[in-house]
Design a protein around this motif. Structure first.
Motif, PDB file in Angstrom:
ATOM      1  N   ILE A   1       0.847  -1.196   0.000  1.00 17.71           N
ATOM      2  CA  ILE A   1       0.000   0.000   0.000  1.00 17.71           C
ATOM      3  C   ILE A   1       0.884   1.247   0.000  1.00 17.71           C
ATOM      4  CG2 ILE A   1      -1.658   1.303   1.416  1.00 17.71           C
ATOM      5  CD1 ILE A   1      -2.812  -1.508   2.227  1.00 17.71           C
ATOM      6  N   GLU A   2       1.911   1.193   0.815  1.00 21.09           N
ATOM      7  CA  GLU A   2       2.885   2.282   0.898  1.00 21.09           C
ATOM      8  C   GLU A   2       3.526   2.540  -0.483  1.00 21.09           C
ATOM      9  OE1 GLU A   2       3.517   3.855   3.779  1.00 21.09           O
ATOM     10  OE2 GLU A   2       5.085   5.140   2.921  1.00 21.09           O
ATOM     11  N   ASN A   3       3.748   1.455  -1.232  1.00 16.64           N
ATOM     12  CA  ASN A   3       4.407   1.577  -2.542  1.00 16.64           C
ATOM     13  C   ASN A   3       3.451   1.907  -3.675  1.00 16.64           C
ATOM     14  OD1 ASN A   3       6.784   1.012  -1.294  1.00 16.64           O
ATOM     15  ND2 ASN A   3       6.832  -1.145  -1.893  1.00 16.64           N
ATOM     16  N   GLY A   4       2.180   2.188  -3.350  1.00 16.37           N
ATOM     17  CA  GLY A   4       1.269   2.650  -4.398  1.00 16.37           C
ATOM     18  C   GLY A   4       0.390   1.588  -5.026  1.00 16.37           C
ATOM     19  N   VAL A   5       0.249   0.451  -4.368  1.00 16.01           N
ATOM     20  CA  VAL A   5      -0.645  -0.593  -4.872  1.00 16.01           C
ATOM     21  C   VAL A   5      -2.005  -0.418  -4.183  1.00 16.01           C
ATOM     22  CG1 VAL A   5      -1.023  -3.086  -5.025  1.00 16.01           C
ATOM     23  CG2 VAL A   5       1.293  -2.157  -5.187  1.00 16.01           C
ATOM     24  N   THR A   6      -3.091  -0.584  -4.942  1.00 17.61           N
ATOM     25  CA  THR A   6      -4.417  -0.511  -4.326  1.00 17.61           C
ATOM     26  C   THR A   6      -4.840  -1.905  -3.864  1.00 17.61           C
ATOM     27  OG1 THR A   6      -5.064   1.323  -5.731  1.00 17.61           O
ATOM     28  CG2 THR A   6      -6.852   0.061  -4.722  1.00 17.61           C
ATOM     29  N   LEU A   7      -5.110  -2.046  -2.582  1.00 21.18           N
ATOM     30  CA  LEU A   7      -5.651  -3.301  -2.044  1.00 21.18           C
ATOM     31  C   LEU A   7      -7.050  -2.993  -1.541  1.00 21.18           C
ATOM     32  CD1 LEU A   7      -2.714  -4.337  -2.223  1.00 21.18           C
ATOM     33  CD2 LEU A   7      -2.955  -5.245   0.064  1.00 21.18           C
ATOM     34  N   LEU A   8      -8.070  -3.537  -2.212  1.00 23.35           N
ATOM     35  CA  LEU A   8      -9.443  -3.168  -1.841  1.00 23.35           C
ATOM     36  C   LEU A   8      -9.820  -3.713  -0.470  1.00 23.35           C
ATOM     37  CD1 LEU A   8     -11.478  -3.470  -5.160  1.00 23.35           C
ATOM     38  CD2 LEU A   8     -10.239  -1.535  -4.202  1.00 23.35           C
ATOM     39  N   ALA A   9      -9.304  -4.880  -0.125  1.00 20.98           N
ATOM     40  CA  ALA A   9      -9.581  -5.455   1.200  1.00 20.98           C
ATOM     41  C   ALA A   9      -8.291  -6.117   1.674  1.00 20.98           C
ATOM     42  CB  ALA A   9     -10.710  -6.466   1.115  1.00 20.98           C
ATOM     43  N   PRO A  10      -7.362  -5.323   2.210  1.00 19.06           N
ATOM     44  CA  PRO A  10      -6.012  -5.833   2.522  1.00 19.06           C
ATOM     45  C   PRO A  10      -6.008  -7.127   3.327  1.00 19.06           C
ATOM     46  CG  PRO A  10      -6.117  -3.472   2.920  1.00 19.06           C
ATOM     47  CD  PRO A  10      -7.513  -3.900   2.567  1.00 19.06           C
ATOM     48  N   ASP A  11      -6.908  -7.245   4.290  1.00 21.47           N
ATOM     49  CA  ASP A  11      -6.898  -8.434   5.148  1.00 21.47           C
ATOM     50  C   ASP A  11      -7.236  -9.723   4.416  1.00 21.47           C
ATOM     51  OD1 ASP A  11      -6.210  -6.842   7.197  1.00 21.47           O
ATOM     52  OD2 ASP A  11      -8.164  -6.851   8.190  1.00 21.47           O
ATOM     53  N   THR A  12      -7.735  -9.627   3.188  1.00 19.36           N
ATOM     54  CA  THR A  12      -8.122 -10.836   2.461  1.00 19.36           C
ATOM     55  C   THR A  12      -7.130 -11.178   1.350  1.00 19.36           C
ATOM     56  OG1 THR A  12      -9.461  -9.696   0.803  1.00 19.36           O
ATOM     57  CG2 THR A  12     -10.555 -10.262   2.886  1.00 19.36           C
ATOM     58  N   VAL A  13      -6.024 -10.456   1.306  1.00 19.65           N
ATOM     59  CA  VAL A  13      -5.004 -10.712   0.282  1.00 19.65           C
ATOM     60  C   VAL A  13      -3.831 -11.405   0.956  1.00 19.65           C
ATOM     61  CG1 VAL A  13      -3.397  -9.624  -1.330  1.00 19.65           C
ATOM     62  CG2 VAL A  13      -5.738  -8.749  -1.101  1.00 19.65           C
ATOM     63  N   PHE A  14      -3.420 -12.560   0.427  1.00 23.58           N
ATOM     64  CA  PHE A  14      -2.342 -13.340   1.032  1.00 23.58           C
ATOM     65  C   PHE A  14      -1.132 -13.354   0.114  1.00 23.58           C
ATOM     66  CE2 PHE A  14      -6.193 -14.309   3.082  1.00 23.58           C
ATOM     67  CZ  PHE A  14      -5.831 -14.334   4.419  1.00 23.58           C
ATOM     68  N   LEU A  15      -0.005 -12.910   0.650  1.00 19.80           N
ATOM     69  CA  LEU A  15       1.189 -12.694  -0.159  1.00 19.80           C
ATOM     70  C   LEU A  15       2.270 -13.713   0.169  1.00 19.80           C
ATOM     71  CD1 LEU A  15       0.968  -8.936   0.650  1.00 19.80           C
ATOM     72  CD2 LEU A  15       0.561  -9.884  -1.618  1.00 19.80           C
ATOM     73  N   SER A  16       3.227 -13.861  -0.746  1.00 23.99           N
ATOM     74  CA  SER A  16       4.393 -14.698  -0.452  1.00 23.99           C
ATOM     75  C   SER A  16       5.573 -13.795  -0.149  1.00 23.99           C
ATOM     76  CB  SER A  16       4.713 -15.596  -1.637  1.00 23.99           C
ATOM     77  OG  SER A  16       3.865 -16.711  -1.605  1.00 23.99           O
ATOM     78  N   TYR A  17       6.635 -14.425   0.369  1.00 19.76           N
ATOM     79  CA  TYR A  17       7.802 -13.632   0.767  1.00 19.76           C
ATOM     80  C   TYR A  17       8.394 -12.892  -0.427  1.00 19.76           C
ATOM     81  CZ  TYR A  17      10.929 -17.020  -1.356  1.00 19.76           C
ATOM     82  OH  TYR A  17      11.594 -17.802  -2.263  1.00 19.76           O
TER      83      TYR A  17
END
Ligand code: UD1
Ligand code: MG
Length: 451
Positions: free
Chosen positions: A247-263
């Motif tokens: 989010i800090e880097n300018g990506v839009t996450l509509l529902a951050p808590d539901t997005v799962f990322l890898s390292y």
């Protein structure tokens, strides 16, 4: 200052209740050990030594997979953290720089903290990384007097008064290599666990007139994983930070808590990530792409302007060029899609190469597997694949070519041709109505017989 890292990963991790060595349990798709190695790499160490014991072969393979240059030493019997560090003594016998000890089960130490430890070493002989714990639990307690560190008491050996201390040991410790091994040679196993505790170095240093001090960091950095519950906490913490960073880097996450990322997930600025998305390892999403709700991506590359989902699955080797569209219930594996091509509904595209501006109709399947081997499908530019086409690979469809809906394509289709492969249609005049009348009469007769 030149530094060597020793990362401990020999323990079994009894509380994990697992056959897998503890440090190989994954957080965001990478073994904990790799997170620790990655953290350590940030200070550009002269060398990195991993201590392996339980499941040593697996641990060694994971360490070398991340960094082929790492040295792995064996601790055949796990006699404690002090004994573990001692296993690196021979490799560092000529080394006159500093050592920083990291624990493979403490994956989130930040580069800034490692730097702070190196700086503190300029004025203290022994530096320990501590943190104020909200719940000190089973962590070792740091006994201090002003800025000076006097000793570390392990949970099992602590008195009531010592257990009340909230300043805890992260496990990270740093000293000049020769000093550290000298201290370790004096450790005994006369304690509640019968182990050679690395933490005893503090008392030994102080007794021989050396100075010891604490560098403090945030508890979130030093989270030690000893149980499945702590592993889940670590995962949650990683996700929270990684989302915030995007989010800090300018990506839009509509529902951050539901997005799962890898390292290693990379997402460019101005990309839009909708709700409920899973990013497996090795995914790159370029700036301005959109990943729509309920999609699952791994080992793939999504270029600018592409739109994926909702409900799409991109598997390893999926390469989408700019402005590609992948729609609902489409699976793409090991396939390259050229600029502007579309696969909008209910398709499987595997082991394929598709040109630019080609349209793949609903329900199309590349039949890539004959039960033994996988085969490739080539489709050119501007092609139109009719709905429900079965492309039986190996097969090539030319530029500007078409296939009729429902076709089973087993032979190559040259540029500009239309391929039709389905039973020709025949219309029987009035037969539908006749058939329905006949069936209705049959049913009426049966109903009468029953009553
Ligand atoms: C250790 C510290 C404790 C600290 C805590 C932080 C000691 C004696 N205690 O306790 O003060 O608060 O970490 O998380 O150091 N390992 C080996 N060989 C061994 C034993 C352990 O390689 O013989 C490795 C483990 O794989 C693990 C790390 O060392 O990566 C720590 O071991 P663990 O058993 O988890 O120590 P804790 O009880 O957590
Ligand atoms: Mg631990």
């Amino acid at each position: 200052m030149s530094t060597a890292l020793i990362i401990l990963g020999a323990g079994k991790g009894t509380r994990m209740q697992s056959d897998l060595p503890k440090v190989l349990h994954k957080i965001a798709g990478a073994p904990m050990l790799v997170h620790a190695m990655k953290a350590g790499q940030s200070i550009d160490p002269d060398r990195m030594i991993v201590v392996a014991g339980h499941g040593a072969e697996l641990v060694e393979a994971a360490a070398k997979d991340y960094n082929p240059e790492v040295d792995v030493v064996q601790q055949a019997e796990q006699l404690g953290t002090g004994h573990a560090v001692e296993q690196a003594k021979e490799l560092l016998s000529e080394y006159d720089g500093d050592v920083i000890v990291l624990y493979g089960d403490t994956p989130f130490i930040s580069p800034e903290t490692l730097q702070a430890i190196a700086t503190a070493r300029e004025t203290a002989d022994l530096v320990v990384l501590g943190f104020d714990a909200a719940d000190p639990g089973r962590y070792g307690r740091l006994v201090t007097e002003g800025d000076a560190l006097l000793k570390i008491v392990e949970f099992k050996d602590a008195s009531e008064a010592e257990l009340a201390i909230t300043l805890c040991n992260s496990g990270v410790m740093s000293a000049k290599a020769s000093d550290l091994f000298e201290m370790i040679s004096k450790i005994d196993n006369n304690n509640a666990s019968g182990e050679y505790y690395l933490t005893d170095c503090v008392e030994i240093a102080v007794a021989s007139g050396k100075s010891a001090t604490v560098v403090r960091c945030d508890e979130a950095e030093t989270l030690g994983v000893n149980s499945r519950a702590q592993l889940a906490d670590a995962e949650a913490l990683f996700q929270k930070r990684a989302r915030a960073e995007l989010i800090e880097n300018g990506v839009t996450l509509l529902a951050p808590d539901t997005v799962f990322l890898s390292y290693d997930t990379y997402i460019g600025c101005d990309a839009v990530i909708e709700q409920n998305i899973v990013f497996g390892t090795d995914v790159t999403v370029e700036s301005g792409a959109t990943i729509r709700a309920f999609s699952h991506l791994e080992g793939c590359h999504v270029s600018r302007g592409a739109i994926v989902g909702p409900y799409a699955r991109l598997r390893p080797g999926a390469e989408l060029a700019e402005d590609v569209r992948i729609g609902n219930f489409v699976e793409v594996k090991n396939a390259i899609l050229g600029e502007g091509s579309k696969v909008n509904h209910l398709s499987y595209i595997g082991d394929a190469e598709i040109g630019q501006k080609t349209n793949i109709g609903a329900g199309t399947i590349t039949c890539n597997y004959d039960g033994v081997m996988k085969h490739k499908t080539h489709i050119g530019d501007n092609a139109f694949i009719g709905s429900n086409t079965m492309l039986v690979a190996p097969v090539s469809i030319g530029n500007d070519a078409m296939t009729g809906s429902g076709s089973v394509i087993t032979k190559d289709v040259p540029d500009g041709d239309l391929a039709l492969s389905r039973a020709p249609q025949e219309n029987k005049t009035g037969l539908a109505r006749k058939l329905v009348d006949l069936l209705k009469k049959k049913k009426a007769k049966r109903d009468q017989e029953k009553s």
